[in-house]
Design a protein around this motif. Structure first.
Motif, PDB file in Angstrom:
ATOM      1  N   ALA A 187       1.117  -0.761   0.324  1.00  0.00           N
ATOM      2  CA  ALA A 187      -0.218   0.131  -0.463  1.00  0.00           C
ATOM      3  C   ALA A 187       0.911   1.410   0.320  1.00  0.00           C
ATOM      4  CB  ALA A 187      -0.699   0.283   1.401  1.00  0.00           C
ATOM      5  N   SER A 188       0.685   2.343  -0.593  1.00  0.00           N
ATOM      6  CA  SER A 188       1.597   3.188  -0.703  1.00  0.00           C
ATOM      7  C   SER A 188       0.084   4.616  -0.501  1.00  0.00           C
ATOM      8  CB  SER A 188       2.099   3.605  -2.125  1.00  0.00           C
ATOM      9  OG  SER A 188       2.574   4.756  -2.490  1.00  0.00           O
ATOM     10  N   ALA A 195       4.505   9.230  -3.472  1.00  0.00           N
ATOM     11  CA  ALA A 195       5.606   8.511  -4.102  1.00  0.00           C
ATOM     12  C   ALA A 195       6.766   8.047  -3.531  1.00  0.00           C
ATOM     13  CB  ALA A 195       5.867   9.820  -5.022  1.00  0.00           C
ATOM     14  N   SER A 196       6.830   8.605  -2.985  1.00  0.00           N
ATOM     15  CA  SER A 196       8.127   7.534  -2.234  1.00  0.00           C
ATOM     16  C   SER A 196       8.109   6.462  -1.412  1.00  0.00           C
ATOM     17  CB  SER A 196       9.146   8.872  -0.669  1.00  0.00           C
ATOM     18  OG  SER A 196       7.429   9.251  -0.100  1.00  0.00           O
ATOM     19  N   ASP A 197       6.556   5.871  -1.485  1.00  0.00           N
ATOM     20  CA  ASP A 197       6.361   4.969  -0.737  1.00  0.00           C
ATOM     21  C   ASP A 197       6.308   3.742  -1.713  1.00  0.00           C
ATOM     22  OD1 ASP A 197       6.652   5.806   1.749  1.00  0.00           O
ATOM     23  OD2 ASP A 197       4.552   5.727   1.651  1.00  0.00           O
ATOM     24  N   LEU A 198       6.319   4.194  -3.120  1.00  0.00           N
ATOM     25  CA  LEU A 198       6.304   3.115  -4.143  1.00  0.00           C
ATOM     26  C   LEU A 198       6.745   1.981  -3.571  1.00  0.00           C
ATOM     27  CD1 LEU A 198       5.194   5.241  -6.947  1.00  0.00           C
ATOM     28  CD2 LEU A 198       3.629   4.234  -5.985  1.00  0.00           C
ATOM     29  N   PRO A 199       6.238   1.102  -4.806  1.00  0.00           N
ATOM     30  CA  PRO A 199       7.093  -0.580  -4.486  1.00  0.00           C
ATOM     31  C   PRO A 199       8.337  -0.082  -6.040  1.00  0.00           C
ATOM     32  CG  PRO A 199       4.883  -0.919  -5.105  1.00  0.00           C
ATOM     33  CD  PRO A 199       5.027   0.548  -4.544  1.00  0.00           C
ATOM     34  N   HIS A 258     -20.090   0.476   2.117  1.00  0.00           N
ATOM     35  CA  HIS A 258     -20.927   1.743   1.658  1.00  0.00           C
ATOM     36  C   HIS A 258     -20.861   3.192   1.632  1.00  0.00           C
ATOM     37  CE1 HIS A 258     -24.064  -1.513   1.051  1.00  0.00           C
ATOM     38  NE2 HIS A 258     -23.736  -1.920   2.700  1.00  0.00           N
ATOM     39  N   THR A 259     -19.386   3.528   2.231  1.00  0.00           N
ATOM     40  CA  THR A 259     -19.331   5.401   2.959  1.00  0.00           C
ATOM     41  C   THR A 259     -17.988   4.892   1.357  1.00  0.00           C
ATOM     42  OG1 THR A 259     -19.294   4.496   4.926  1.00  0.00           O
ATOM     43  CG2 THR A 259     -17.458   6.302   3.944  1.00  0.00           C
ATOM     44  N   PRO A 260     -18.854   5.978   0.378  1.00  0.00           N
ATOM     45  CA  PRO A 260     -17.377   6.230  -0.839  1.00  0.00           C
ATOM     46  C   PRO A 260     -16.338   6.454  -0.024  1.00  0.00           C
ATOM     47  CG  PRO A 260     -19.788   6.611  -1.643  1.00  0.00           C
ATOM     48  CD  PRO A 260     -19.608   6.302  -0.157  1.00  0.00           C
ATOM     49  N   GLY A 261     -14.740   6.532  -1.158  1.00  0.00           N
ATOM     50  CA  GLY A 261     -13.535   6.918  -0.295  1.00  0.00           C
ATOM     51  C   GLY A 261     -12.868   6.010   0.653  1.00  0.00           C
ATOM     52  N   ARG A 262     -13.364   5.140   0.616  1.00  0.00           N
ATOM     53  CA  ARG A 262     -12.428   4.244   1.846  1.00  0.00           C
ATOM     54  C   ARG A 262     -10.699   4.315   1.083  1.00  0.00           C
ATOM     55  NH1 ARG A 262     -14.718   1.704   5.966  1.00  0.00           N
ATOM     56  NH2 ARG A 262     -16.126   3.056   7.284  1.00  0.00           N
ATOM     57  N   THR A 263     -11.263   3.920  -0.300  1.00  0.00           N
ATOM     58  CA  THR A 263      -9.409   3.516  -0.489  1.00  0.00           C
ATOM     59  C   THR A 263      -8.435   4.934  -0.824  1.00  0.00           C
ATOM     60  OG1 THR A 263     -10.627   2.040  -2.289  1.00  0.00           O
ATOM     61  CG2 THR A 263      -8.726   2.918  -2.648  1.00  0.00           C
ATOM     62  N   GLN A 264      -7.766   4.586   0.780  1.00  0.00           N
ATOM     63  CA  GLN A 264      -7.033   6.442   0.708  1.00  0.00           C
ATOM     64  C   GLN A 264      -6.010   6.370   0.244  1.00  0.00           C
ATOM     65  OE1 GLN A 264      -7.702   7.792   4.458  1.00  0.00           O
ATOM     66  NE2 GLN A 264     -10.170   7.647   4.416  1.00  0.00           N
ATOM     67  N   GLN A 265      -5.668   4.801  -1.038  1.00  0.00           N
ATOM     68  CA  GLN A 265      -4.008   5.245  -1.115  1.00  0.00           C
ATOM     69  C   GLN A 265      -3.775   4.159  -2.275  1.00  0.00           C
ATOM     70  OE1 GLN A 265      -2.653   3.580   2.367  1.00  0.00           O
ATOM     71  NE2 GLN A 265      -3.760   1.789   2.582  1.00  0.00           N
ATOM     72  N   LEU A 266      -2.813   3.973  -3.110  1.00  0.00           N
ATOM     73  CA  LEU A 266      -2.644   2.743  -3.624  1.00  0.00           C
ATOM     74  C   LEU A 266      -1.968   1.559  -3.705  1.00  0.00           C
ATOM     75  CD1 LEU A 266      -0.004   5.127  -5.848  1.00  0.00           C
ATOM     76  CD2 LEU A 266      -2.225   4.545  -6.727  1.00  0.00           C
ATOM     77  N   ASN A 267      -2.833   0.483  -3.428  1.00  0.00           N
ATOM     78  CA  ASN A 267      -3.266  -1.014  -2.568  1.00  0.00           C
ATOM     79  C   ASN A 267      -2.887  -1.638  -3.785  1.00  0.00           C
ATOM     80  OD1 ASN A 267      -4.049  -0.054  -0.295  1.00  0.00           O
ATOM     81  ND2 ASN A 267      -6.026  -0.919  -1.655  1.00  0.00           N
ATOM     82  N   PHE A 268      -1.334  -2.053  -4.070  1.00  0.00           N
ATOM     83  CA  PHE A 268      -0.927  -3.292  -5.131  1.00  0.00           C
ATOM     84  C   PHE A 268      -1.727  -4.593  -4.530  1.00  0.00           C
ATOM     85  CE2 PHE A 268       1.466   0.408  -5.182  1.00  0.00           C
ATOM     86  CZ  PHE A 268       1.389   0.513  -6.335  1.00  0.00           C
ATOM     87  N   GLN A 314      -2.697  14.526  -5.910  1.00  0.00           N
ATOM     88  CA  GLN A 314      -0.602  14.671  -5.990  1.00  0.00           C
ATOM     89  C   GLN A 314      -0.398  12.780  -5.941  1.00  0.00           C
ATOM     90  OE1 GLN A 314       0.302  16.916  -6.534  1.00  0.00           O
ATOM     91  NE2 GLN A 314       2.251  15.836  -7.044  1.00  0.00           N
ATOM     92  N   SER A 315      -0.955  11.969  -4.833  1.00  0.00           N
ATOM     93  CA  SER A 315      -0.622  10.273  -5.232  1.00  0.00           C
ATOM     94  C   SER A 315      -0.734   9.801  -6.713  1.00  0.00           C
ATOM     95  CB  SER A 315      -0.966   9.822  -4.117  1.00  0.00           C
ATOM     96  OG  SER A 315      -2.144   9.033  -4.367  1.00  0.00           O
ATOM     97  N   MET A 316      -1.671   9.628  -7.255  1.00  0.00           N
ATOM     98  CA  MET A 316      -2.053   9.730  -8.235  1.00  0.00           C
ATOM     99  C   MET A 316      -1.453  10.547  -9.110  1.00  0.00           C
ATOM    100  SD  MET A 316      -6.520   8.616  -8.242  1.00  0.00           S
ATOM    101  CE  MET A 316      -6.274  10.446  -8.062  1.00  0.00           C
ATOM    102  N   ARG A 317      -1.287  11.183  -8.717  1.00  0.00           N
ATOM    103  CA  ARG A 317      -0.380  11.980 -10.626  1.00  0.00           C
ATOM    104  C   ARG A 317       1.292  12.146 -10.220  1.00  0.00           C
ATOM    105  NH1 ARG A 317      -2.491  17.017 -12.305  1.00  0.00           N
ATOM    106  NH2 ARG A 317      -4.068  17.527 -11.702  1.00  0.00           N
TER     107      ARG A 317
END
Length: 220
Positions: free
Chosen positions: A26-27, A30-34, A69-79, A114-117
């Motif tokens: 999970a990232s 950018a510095s956390d990307l695998p 049921h609560t949108p917006g729960r994914t708050q990071q990039l999950n691999f 920003q994390s997506m960019r």
């Protein structure tokens, strides 16, 4: 002959997604990307588009991606490692943060954006982003903003419509045509639109096949 080729990719996709699939990373920035590894297939979409349900349907698992049921729960990039044990996987699936959920604070939304960019810039292992669009709603301005970002990043992307089971046949044809027209002048967009339903399974085989075909082309 073309139909036979497509059928073969659908079967390859079925076998690929029948294999192991494990959460590996999970990232949040950018510095956390695998480290880059096997090809990555990312999934993006509005917070309420049904992204988690689609990932679960694709992999044949009920809880791979958390459905809330609560949108917006994914708050990071999950691999997720697919098609082999982590470290020997054939491909990675990437669940990107949902966009467009107004109840989330502006600062958090800015961080997600920003994390997506950062992820999209120069990620050599990123093979394609599937942008999920609610078939009942069609392409909205926030989706167009995502298309702009992907075009600017020169990242290949393809549209997967969701909620196929909630529309009538005539409505489905109309939304597919409108979506294809929207993409016609987009430089990084793959022209084929896939209509899916996590509930009925419609289009799931086609989506798996599209991923199998992409991996085959990258390995050619």
């Amino acid at each position: 002959m073309q139909d036979a080729v497509e059928t073969d990719f659908v079967e390859q996709g079925r076998r690929l997604f029948a294999g192991p699939c494990d959460f590996i990373f999970a990232s949040a920035k950018a510095s956390d990307l695998p480290p880059a590894g096997p090809p990555e297939i990312a999934f993006a979409g509005r917070s309420n588009v049904g992204k988690s349900s689609l990932l679960n349907a694709l992999t044949g698992r009920k809880t791979l991606a958390r459905v809330s049921h609560t949108p917006g729960r994914t708050q990071q990039l999950n691999f997720f490692a697919l098609g082999g044990a982590p470290g020997a996987e054939r491909v990675r699936l990437v669940d990107m943060p949902g966009y467009g959920y107004a109840a989330v604070g502006k600062e958090k939304v800015a961080n997600w954006s920003q994390s997506m960019r950062d992820y999209l810039k120069g990620r050599a292992s990123l093979a394609r982003v599937f942008v999920l669009i609610d078939g009942r709603r069609g392409v909205k301005p926030l989706d167009e903003e995502m298309f702009d970002l992907l075009d600017q990043s020169a990242v290949s992307y393809q549209i997967a419509l969701t909620k196929h089971d909630e529309l009538k046949a005539a409505e489905r044809a109309a939304v597919v045509a409108a979506t294809a027209q929207t993409l016609a002048k987009r430089p990084a967009a793959f022209p084929e639109v896939i209509f899916t339903s996590s509930h009925s399974g419609e289009g799931i085989g086609a989506l798996r096949g599209a991923i199998a075909r992409l991996l085959s082309e990258r390995n050619a």
